[in-house]
Design an enzyme around this catalytic site. Structure first.
Site, PDB file in Angstrom:
ATOM      1  N   ALA A   1      16.429   7.195  -6.156  1.00  0.00           N
ATOM      2  CA  ALA A   1      15.191   7.673  -5.231  1.00  0.00           C
ATOM      3  C   ALA A   1      14.322   6.289  -4.946  1.00  0.00           C
ATOM      4  O   ALA A   1      14.346   5.345  -5.442  1.00  0.00           O
ATOM      5  CB  ALA A   1      14.422   8.726  -5.944  1.00  0.00           C
TER       6      ALA A   1
ATOM      7  N   TYR B   1       5.671  10.731  -1.616  1.00  0.00           N
ATOM      8  CA  TYR B   1       6.391  10.670  -2.782  1.00  0.00           C
ATOM      9  C   TYR B   1       6.441  11.823  -3.878  1.00  0.00           C
ATOM     10  O   TYR B   1       7.401  12.220  -4.296  1.00  0.00           O
ATOM     11  CB  TYR B   1       5.856   9.331  -3.477  1.00  0.00           C
ATOM     12  CG  TYR B   1       6.560   9.130  -4.769  1.00  0.00           C
ATOM     13  CD1 TYR B   1       7.950   8.881  -5.128  1.00  0.00           C
ATOM     14  CD2 TYR B   1       5.660   8.925  -5.995  1.00  0.00           C
ATOM     15  CE1 TYR B   1       8.416   9.054  -6.285  1.00  0.00           C
ATOM     16  CE2 TYR B   1       6.409   8.823  -7.349  1.00  0.00           C
ATOM     17  CZ  TYR B   1       7.858   8.576  -7.553  1.00  0.00           C
ATOM     18  OH  TYR B   1       8.135   8.576  -8.644  1.00  0.00           O
TER      19      TYR B   1
ATOM     20  N   HIS C   1       3.138  -2.702  -8.779  1.00  0.00           N
ATOM     21  CA  HIS C   1       2.607  -2.200  -9.926  1.00  0.00           C
ATOM     22  C   HIS C   1       1.820  -3.243 -10.638  1.00  0.00           C
ATOM     23  O   HIS C   1       2.039  -4.515 -10.845  1.00  0.00           O
ATOM     24  CB  HIS C   1       3.972  -1.907 -10.825  1.00  0.00           C
ATOM     25  CG  HIS C   1       4.526  -0.742 -10.201  1.00  0.00           C
ATOM     26  ND1 HIS C   1       5.866  -0.734  -9.672  1.00  0.00           N
ATOM     27  CD2 HIS C   1       4.174   0.698  -9.853  1.00  0.00           C
ATOM     28  CE1 HIS C   1       6.049   0.352  -9.345  1.00  0.00           C
ATOM     29  NE2 HIS C   1       5.335   1.296  -9.500  1.00  0.00           N
TER      30      HIS C   1
ATOM     31  N   GLY D   1      -5.534   7.406  -2.213  1.00  0.00           N
ATOM     32  CA  GLY D   1      -4.673   8.200  -3.061  1.00  0.00           C
ATOM     33  C   GLY D   1      -4.467   7.905  -4.420  1.00  0.00           C
ATOM     34  O   GLY D   1      -3.748   8.480  -5.150  1.00  0.00           O
TER      35      GLY D   1
END
Ligand code: UDP
Length: 328
Positions: free
Chosen positions: A74, A140, A188, A282
């Site tokens: 994914a 997502y 990240h 977000g």
């Protein structure tokens, strides 16, 4: 068990492949290497291919007499999902449905799904239990939740058994430093901070210091990738047709962005330059798991409970592979 791991060359997938092999399972991997890395997975286990290719997947399942699938293939970048939602619906929903179709054709009814705390959106309460409302705030999270709905409906129709594991922030690397996190582009926090410690980046941007948290920065629950892998093995071993297991995976303790940076400074011994910038769109202020259910139903206890030990494993990986798998 005889299992197929889709996306087994990716970050959590590759660590799970190792855990499955260590637990004595027979493992095959399907990955198109669009995000994964050839070097992350034993070459002899890998079939290069796409989950959208129903005949190929069905043939793999049939040929290897697969009993269950662990589905990691994914896309997983929030920002990218906002810019290119079509990619996310195609890969995460359409691709997942194609995989289920292949499984249906060959009568493989068991699946462990790599889900995410992004399905919760901005939670009304923290720590977040599985009963918290699911209101994802980006494509997502919505695509992951859409696939969870498909699994739940198929299960209620008596066709499959599944476990959906909702990870909080996957972090760290294999204890021997041989595989770890390598995304392009990297978005990240921990890899970015450690790459800054290595001198590969000039500074770390802190996305907002005006949140309603003790030091003003966002709080996340960082869970070690090997603990995630262990939970997948446990979920797999409990699956039967009719099982519908939805579990959070996190350590149940949150660390702020500043706390993560300071742990990275302590572990690396490097001063890490930072710069405060605007909030990232977000980003919920605080995401911490209530992982009681995983503890009760999977008998899962994360071995890594402290951000320092998690960062130590990540540092071992980044220090020995500053350019990620490209240097392998
Ligand atoms: N973060 C940050 N600077 C960065 C990357 C991330 O301040 O360069 C913050 C981000 O706003 C979030 C936390 O670090 O609060 C973890 O972000 P990451 O992208 O690692 O994971 P996410 O929580 O988005 O899944």
């Amino acid at each position: 068990m005889r299992v197929l791991v889709t996306g087994g060359a990716g970050y959590v997938g590759s660590h799970t492949v190792r855990a499955l092999l260590e637990a004595g399972h027979h493992v095959w991997v399907l990955d198109n290497l669009s995000r994964g890395h050839l070097e992350a997975v034993p070459r002899n286990l890998l079939t290069l291919g796409d989950i959208h290719d129903v005949p190929l997947v069905a043939e793999l399942l049939r040929q290897h007499r697969i009993e269950a699938v662990l589905h990691f293939a994914a896309f997983a970048l929030v920002g990218e999902s906002v810019e290119h939602p079509d990619l996310y619906y195609r890969n995460n929903v359409q691709g997942g449905l194609a995989l289920l179709e292949a499984m249906r054709r060959v009568r493989v009814p068991l699946l462990v799904f790599s889900s995410t705390c992004a399905v919760y959106g901005i939670p009304p309460r923290v720590p977040i239990s599985e009963d918290s409302p699911t209101h994802p705030i980006n494509p997502y999270g919505r695509t992951k939740l859409a696939f969870e709905w498909a699994l739940s409906d198929l299960c209620q129709a008596g066709q499959i058994g599944y476990a959906s594991l909702r990870y909080f922030n996957a972090a760290g690397a294999a204890a021997d430093g041989s595989i770890g996190e390598d995304h392009d582009p990297e978005t990240h926090l921990i890899p970015l901070v450690l790459q800054t410690a290595l001198g590969l980046r000039p500074q770390v941007d802190i996305y907002g210091t005006d949140y309603d948290t003790p030091d003003g920065t966002c709080i996340r629950d960082y869970v070690h990738v090997d603990d995630l892998a262990d939970a997948h093995v446990r979920a797999l071993e409990r699956l039967r047709v009719g099982t519908a297991l939805v579990c959070n995976l996190g350590i149940g303790r949150g660390y702020s962005v500043r706390e993560v940076i300071s742990a990275c400074q302590e572990v690396t011994g490097c001063q890490i330059p930072t710069c405060t910038v605007a909030r990232r769109l977000g980003d919920p202020p605080r995401l911490v798991a209530d992982a009681t259910r995983a503890r009760q139903l999977l008998d899962w206890q994360p071995r890594y409970r402290d951000i320092h030990t998690i960062v130590e494993t990540a540092w071992r990986w980044h220090h020995s592979h500053p350019r990620g798998f490209r240097a392998c």
